[in-house]
Write an enzyme that holds these catalytic residues in place. Structure first.
Site, mmCIF file in Angstrom:
data_model
loop_
_atom_site.group_PDB
_atom_site.id
_atom_site.type_symbol
_atom_site.label_atom_id
_atom_site.label_comp_id
_atom_site.label_asym_id
_atom_site.label_seq_id
_atom_site.Cartn_x
_atom_site.Cartn_y
_atom_site.Cartn_z
ATOM 1 N N ASP A 180 4.183 2.161 -3.376
ATOM 2 C CA ASP A 180 3.536 2.046 -3.934
ATOM 3 C C ASP A 180 3.553 2.791 -5.833
ATOM 4 O OD1 ASP A 180 2.133 -0.338 -5.889
ATOM 5 O OD2 ASP A 180 0.843 1.384 -6.381
ATOM 6 N N GLU A 233 -5.736 6.559 -10.890
ATOM 7 C CA GLU A 233 -6.771 5.116 -11.357
ATOM 8 C C GLU A 233 -8.202 4.929 -10.608
ATOM 9 O OE1 GLU A 233 -3.984 1.708 -10.977
ATOM 10 O OE2 GLU A 233 -2.864 2.707 -9.695
ATOM 11 N N LYS A 245 9.530 -4.186 -8.157
ATOM 12 C CA LYS A 245 9.487 -3.521 -6.976
ATOM 13 C C LYS A 245 8.959 -3.692 -6.233
ATOM 14 C CE LYS A 245 6.233 0.257 -7.494
ATOM 15 N NZ LYS A 245 5.205 -0.691 -7.607
ATOM 16 N N HIS A 258 7.460 5.246 -9.731
ATOM 17 C CA HIS A 258 7.292 5.961 -11.009
ATOM 18 C C HIS A 258 7.007 7.232 -10.861
ATOM 19 C CE1 HIS A 258 5.667 1.680 -11.383
ATOM 20 N NE2 HIS A 258 4.475 1.330 -10.730
ATOM 21 N N LYS A 309 -6.473 5.905 -6.068
ATOM 22 C CA LYS A 309 -6.577 4.977 -6.074
ATOM 23 C C LYS A 309 -8.138 5.402 -5.930
ATOM 24 C CE LYS A 309 -3.147 1.161 -6.456
ATOM 25 N NZ LYS A 309 -3.048 1.019 -7.549
ATOM 26 N N ASP A 364 7.379 -27.427 -12.468
ATOM 27 C CA ASP A 364 7.125 -26.619 -11.276
ATOM 28 C C ASP A 364 8.731 -27.434 -10.419
ATOM 29 O OD1 ASP A 364 6.396 -28.039 -8.723
ATOM 30 O OD2 ASP A 364 5.582 -29.603 -9.075
ATOM 31 N N ASP A 389 11.155 -0.797 -13.693
ATOM 32 C CA ASP A 389 10.262 0.395 -13.658
ATOM 33 C C ASP A 389 9.269 0.222 -14.798
ATOM 34 O OD1 ASP A 389 8.553 2.769 -12.869
ATOM 35 O OD2 ASP A 389 9.654 3.307 -11.402
ATOM 36 N N HIS A 390 8.042 -0.612 -14.779
ATOM 37 C CA HIS A 390 7.328 -0.446 -15.788
ATOM 38 C C HIS A 390 6.631 1.103 -16.173
ATOM 39 C CE1 HIS A 390 3.676 0.072 -13.999
ATOM 40 N NE2 HIS A 390 2.488 -0.488 -14.232
HETATM 41 C C1 BG6 Z 1 1.598 -0.438 -9.910
HETATM 42 C C2 BG6 Z 1 1.807 -0.805 -8.552
HETATM 43 O O1 BG6 Z 1 3.394 -0.483 -9.493
HETATM 44 O O2 BG6 Z 1 1.471 0.400 -10.876
HETATM 45 C C3 BG6 Z 1 0.234 -0.856 -9.596
HETATM 46 O O3 BG6 Z 1 1.935 -1.781 -8.135
HETATM 47 C C4 BG6 Z 1 -0.194 0.233 -10.124
HETATM 48 O O4 BG6 Z 1 -1.110 -0.205 -7.407
HETATM 49 C C5 BG6 Z 1 -0.234 0.339 -11.256
HETATM 50 O O5 BG6 Z 1 -2.047 0.270 -10.213
HETATM 51 C C6 BG6 Z 1 -0.755 1.266 -12.412
HETATM 52 O O6 BG6 Z 1 0.392 0.742 -13.437
HETATM 53 P P1 BG6 Z 1 -0.622 1.157 -15.191
HETATM 54 O O7 BG6 Z 1 0.384 0.468 -15.919
HETATM 55 O O8 BG6 Z 1 -1.446 0.531 -14.649
HETATM 56 O O9 BG6 Z 1 -0.517 2.530 -14.999
#
Ligand code: BG6
Length: 412
Positions: free
Chosen positions: A159, A140, A72, A164, A264, A8, A101-102
């Site tokens: 976003d 998505e 991000k 991405h 979306k 905490d 950036d995943h």
């Molecule tokens: C994130 C966005 O970086 O990526 C989200 O902020 C989005 O809005 C997401 O839904 C999508 O990632 P993934 O891995 O679910 O395709």
């Protein structure tokens, strides 16, 4: 060895207290002050936290290479990104900042360079002489839901596009790096973003489609409109969908458009890259059959992970004519979006000190330069929203964007 502690922060008497706490853990586990701070928080807190890290002496001593991982959005436009970067650099040098950036942690994204540079058939055709157009779709089903307060000022441009999509585009379009070193790869990615054709007022009007979802139905379930989501303005002009035609002004790509789209509340969730090869002359077999299906290479990022190739063969069933056949390589595991594996991979890279899959500042800067102009146009323009139904494939205009040059979005 991985130790997991939860604490905490309010009971630690600030950042100095946190330092004492971490120092004790260091002694206990012999970790020698090696630290990575991962800021997965709302962007308005980045600067405050980094300031605290500095004041508490947590980023020191420098030889321990304490690292900063930052989620991000990195700023909300070029000016704020520059300011944020300046503040971060007061505490951490560029080598210690990991802008995450995943998407770059996803298997198929990492596979783009392997497919390109380890296959003669692809690499030798990877240019404007053989490729008609390239499409990148990150769609998505999910709605904005409880993230309204984040999404309202962000929209799909900030976003998804600035981060991405620009990252994926640069991997698809970059020149071969001189070697696989982090900076060699990043240098080539950067050149792509620097070569993106600027959007003139005419191009902004003609080559970009914005959308926002209204009410709709998916699989029998009624879905509310974006403007009815929590913490979203009733007259919101935030875009939940973007499609655009992008041109890269360099010798490899001039004349081959890149179409990108993200949205979306769509009818389906999928992320994929489609390479459509050019047509052959409409003679010989094509003349007889009257149709010519293009060669398509599809890099499936999710939910299916794999590579698909469409090519023409003789139709063995009907004993004449042609049929488009599909070679489909499906990786055994499917990926359902925001995969923990992508983050696990990236966090491990941080610990190892490998920043190849993270964005360097000049890449982020170039990307904001490109996107800023589009954001300004969207924010100053009046668009008739909502303009697509939740549970659909987006606004009609997104289809017209390709149809006007005789093309179509592929999703096979
Ligand atoms: C994130 C966005 O970086 O990526 C989200 O902020 C989005 O809005 C997401 O839904 C999508 O990632 P993934 O891995 O679910 O395709």
């Amino acid at each position: 060895m991985l130790y997991y502690y939860q604490f905490d922060f309010t009971k630690l008497s600030g950042y100095t207290g946190l330092r004492t706490y971490l120092d004790e853990l260091d002694i206990k586990h012999g970790t020698e002050g090696k630290r990575a701070f991962y800021l997965a928080v709302a962007p308005e807190h980045f600067e405050t936290i980094v300031h605290g890290i500095d004041v508490g002496g947590l980023a020191e001593p420098e030889e321990y290479r304490c690292r900063l991982v930052i989620e991000k959005p990195f700023g909300k436009d070029l000016a704020t990104a520059r300011e944020l970067n300046r503040k971060l650099l007061e505490v951490f040098d560029e080598e210690r900042i990991y802008r995450i950036d995943h998407y770059l942690g996803k298997e198929m994204i990492q596979n783009i360079l392997v497919l390109r540079f380890c296959n003669t058939v692809f690499e030798s055709l990877w240019n404007n002489k053989f490729i008609d157009n390239i499409q990148i779709s990150l769609l998505e089903q999910g709605e904005v839901g409880f993230r309204g307060d984040y999404y309202e000022p962000a929209g799909a441009l900030r976003d998804m596009v600035q981060s991405h999509l620009v990252q994926i585009l640069s991997l698809v379009a970059m020149e071969p790096p001189v070697n696989l070193d982090t900076n060699s790869i990043r240098n080539e990615k950067l050149k792509v973003v620097q070569s993106l054709r600027e959007f003139t007022p005419e191009l902004l009007r003609d080559d970009i489609v914005f959308g926002q979802y209204g009410r709709g139905v998916r699989e029998g379930r009624e879905i509310k409109a974006y403007r009815e989501e929590e913490r979203v303005a009733k007259d919101s002009h935030t875009e939940t969908f973007v499609a655009m035609k992008i041109c890269i002004n360099n010798f490899r790509w001039a004349g081959t458009p890149f179409y990108i789209r993200t949205g979306k509340s769509m009818s389906e969730s999928f992320a994929e890259i489609v390479i459509q090869f050019k047509e052959l002359p409409n003679i010989l077999y094509f003349k007889e059959s009257g149709v010519q299906e293009p060669n398509l290479l599809v890099i499936r990022i999710q939910p299916n992970v794999g590579v698909f190739f469409q090519f023409n063969t003789r139709d063995f069933d009907r004993h004449n004519g042609l049929v488009a056949n599909k070679m489909d390589y499906v990786h055994s595991a499917s990926a359902q979006g925001n995969t923990p594996e992508a983050y696990e991979r990236l966090i491990l890279d941080v610990l190892k000190g490998d920043s190849t899959l993270f964005s360097r500042w000049d890449e982020v800067e170039a990307s904001w330069k490109f996107v800023d102009r589009i954001i300004e146009y969207r924010e100053n323009g009046k668009f008739s929203f909502p303009n697509y139904e939740a549970g659909s494939m987006g606004p009609l205009k997104a289809f017209e964007l390709l149809a006007k040059s005789g093309r179509q979005w592929w999703h096979i």
